[in-house]
Write an enzyme that holds these catalytic residues in place. Structure first.
Site, mmCIF file in Angstrom:
data_model
loop_
_atom_site.group_PDB
_atom_site.id
_atom_site.type_symbol
_atom_site.label_atom_id
_atom_site.label_comp_id
_atom_site.label_asym_id
_atom_site.label_seq_id
_atom_site.Cartn_x
_atom_site.Cartn_y
_atom_site.Cartn_z
ATOM 1 N N GLU A 1 -25.444 -58.831 -35.768
ATOM 2 C CA GLU A 1 -27.344 -59.366 -35.131
ATOM 3 C C GLU A 1 -27.744 -58.771 -36.555
ATOM 4 O OE1 GLU A 1 -27.859 -55.583 -32.391
ATOM 5 O OE2 GLU A 1 -26.060 -56.379 -31.105
ATOM 6 N N HIS B 1 -30.291 -57.049 -27.397
ATOM 7 C CA HIS B 1 -30.587 -56.420 -27.823
ATOM 8 C C HIS B 1 -30.971 -55.389 -26.680
ATOM 9 C CE1 HIS B 1 -27.792 -52.948 -29.776
ATOM 10 N NE2 HIS B 1 -28.408 -52.591 -29.145
#
Length: 525
Positions: A260, A278
């Site tokens: 990420e 997220h």
């Protein structure tokens, strides 16, 4: 008057809370690293989210800094060891996002089983593909939880309200807690075999990394759905892609990814995959909760010295700290030792203090024992929140003090009762400062805890020590110390070996395969 800098975007209520408590505050989100370095020396506290990086350089410039407060759970952007060395307390708010993340998981499940994002895109494109998007009713279906802590238990409650059946795998979930929730505690393979939808709510650790992978998919129902709003890395993404392409997995809803920010991923664009960036903690309420909590915690510390949810500081007074410091190390080692050997749900824990230590404030020591015990399978456990976690999971914790003094002038004994066995670990201080393990499950020995260790239970037979030493030597593993103990000649013995480097899996398998070995475990401290 203490002075705090808020350097990331945060709810205005954080600033108001500081001011109401009598703490001077500056709200300056978006500072670059040079600007932060220039002004950080003026502040006693630093309140952050995820953007500000608290590096050794920042800490070196922060001559007056006493506390860093992270509004949220993750502290990846804080160099905690450097902060500890600088005498700066690091706090977080580990429970502020539970409801929000759980609700996102439920929303992802609903969107997944009814293919809502795909149907939405199709309809916006001017298509009317009613027959294409055949969904699945969740009423009466089985939801499998991997992890049933703060977030997982909320998901379970919501799923039961939707008339689903819920099974859960969590080594630390007490049967009584499962019964209170109205769910069934099972082994991990049972979750794979029984669940129509599987959702993950466990931290990412060495034990949980890739917990859903090739072998796991083989054990699942055909057409299973997968939801992950916990941590990237829990699912083997390559294996998931194969399972999606084969039809084994009907769909996946992912809020987290192995890498990420996830701007490029093989799962992107797959017809049966829903992705969000997220968003688990991204609600107005959650942001307000963590902002209020971090402001309250930091104000308490700066004004009264109270410590809540600290990651690197025990709840100790200035007078107690010097006396308890060596015992804190011993307590952490005893707890960590037992925790790494615990493979089943905890039921009861008893910590006994004997001799000199019984005259001290042992509450912080018990908290540190719990921290060490729970840390191997859980993230963000510290001496402050460990007792809360134990209570939430219905783990009975008993603290006992003995006035007597036995073979050692001071002694801490931990007894851990799980669903399948009872284990004891006992330690002392040599010269009032050097921790030693002196008894394991009633077997006496004397061992100094080292970073890398090998724990072996074996039959007490001639030639075993030589065979073990030869095997380690053949594999290039250098032995630092070798502690042995037994109760009765020829029966069960314990071997605790400190080595210079971590024992690799292949070596551990070879040790376990040696004649007379009953159990072999790798330990790290």
């Amino acid at each position: 008057m203490p002075k705090v800098l808020i350097s990331d975007k945060m709810s205005p209520l954080a600033e108001k809370t500081f001011k109401d408590r009598g703490v001077e505050v500056d709200y300056k989100p978006g500072l670059d690293k040079d600007e932060l370095l220039k002004i950080i020396g003026d502040y006693d506290g630093l309140a952050i989210r995820s953007s500000t990086k608290v590096t050794p350089k920042v800490l070196e410039a922060a001559k007056n800094l006493k506390v860093v407060g992270r509004a949220g759970i993750g502290v990846d952007n804080v160099d905690v060891p450097a902060a500890t060395n600088a005498g700066v307390v690091v706090m977080n708010t580990p429970f502020g996002n539970s409801i929000t993340t759980a609700e996102h998981a439920i929303a992802m499940m609903m969107a997944l089983v009814r293919q809502i994002p795909q149907a939405n895109a199709s309809t916006h494109a001017g298509k009317w593909e009613k027959s294409k998007f055949m969904g699945m009713e969740i009423t009466g279906k089985t939801l499998g939880l991997i992890g049933c802590g703060n977030i997982g238990s909320v998901v379970a409650e919501r799923a039961l309200g939707l008339k689903m059946k819920v099974v859960a795998y969590d080594p630390f979930l007490a049967p009584e807690r499962a019964a209170d929730l109205g769910i069934t505690k099972v082994e991990l393979d049972d979750v794979f075999a029984k669940a129509d939808v599987i959702t993950l709510h466990t931290p990412l650790t060495d034990q949980t990394r890739g917990v859903v992978g090739v072998e796991a998919f083989k054990k699942m129902k055909d057409g299973v759905r997968i939801v992950n709003c916990a941590r990237g890395g829990l699912i083997d993404e390559a294996a998931l892609l194969d399972a999606l392409n084969s039809g084994k997995v009907a769909g996946a809803a992912l809020d987290v990814f192995e890498v990420e920010p996830a701007t490029d991923n093989p799962l992107f664009g797959h017809d049966n995959v829903i992705c969000t960036p997220h968003l688990g903690a991204s609600t107005t309420e959650a942001q307000v909760n963590v902002a209020l909590q971090v402001a309250e915690q930091m104000a308490d510390y700066l004004l009264t010295g109270g410590v809540t949810n600290a990651l690197n500081m025990p709840s100790l007074s200035a007078e107690e700290a010097p006396k308890l410091k060596p015992y804190m190390t011993l307590a952490e080692q005893i707890g960590g030792f037992a925790g790494q050997l615990t493979e089943h749900g905890l039921k009861r824990i008893m910590v006994e203090y004997e001799g000199a230590v019984a005259e001290l404030n042992t509450k912080p020591l018990t908290a540190v024992v719990l921290e060490g015990l729970l840390s191997p399978l859980m993230s963000s456990v510290n001496m402050v929140n460990a007792p809360v976690i134990a209570k939430e999971r219905n783990i009975q914790v008993t603290e006992v003090k003995h006035d007597r003094e036995g073979d050692y002038h001071t002694l801490i004994k931990l007894t851990v009762e799980t669903e399948k066995q009872t284990r004891t670990v006992t330690g002392t201080l040599f010269a009032n400062q050097a921790p030693r393990i002196v008894e394991i499950n009633g077997v006496r020995l004397e061992a100094e805890v080292e970073p890398n260790m090998l724990y072996v239970i074996n039959d007490d037979k001639p030639g075993f020590i030589g065979a073990l030493g030869s095997l380690l030597g053949y594999n290039g593993v250098n032995i630092a110390t070798f502690a042995l103990g037994r109760k009765i000649e020829g029966e069960e013995a314990v071997c605790l070996v400190a080595v210079d480097q971590p024992v690799q899996d292949i070596v551990l398998d070879q040790v376990a395969a040696l004649a007379h070995v009953r159990q072999a475990k790798r330990l790290t401290f």
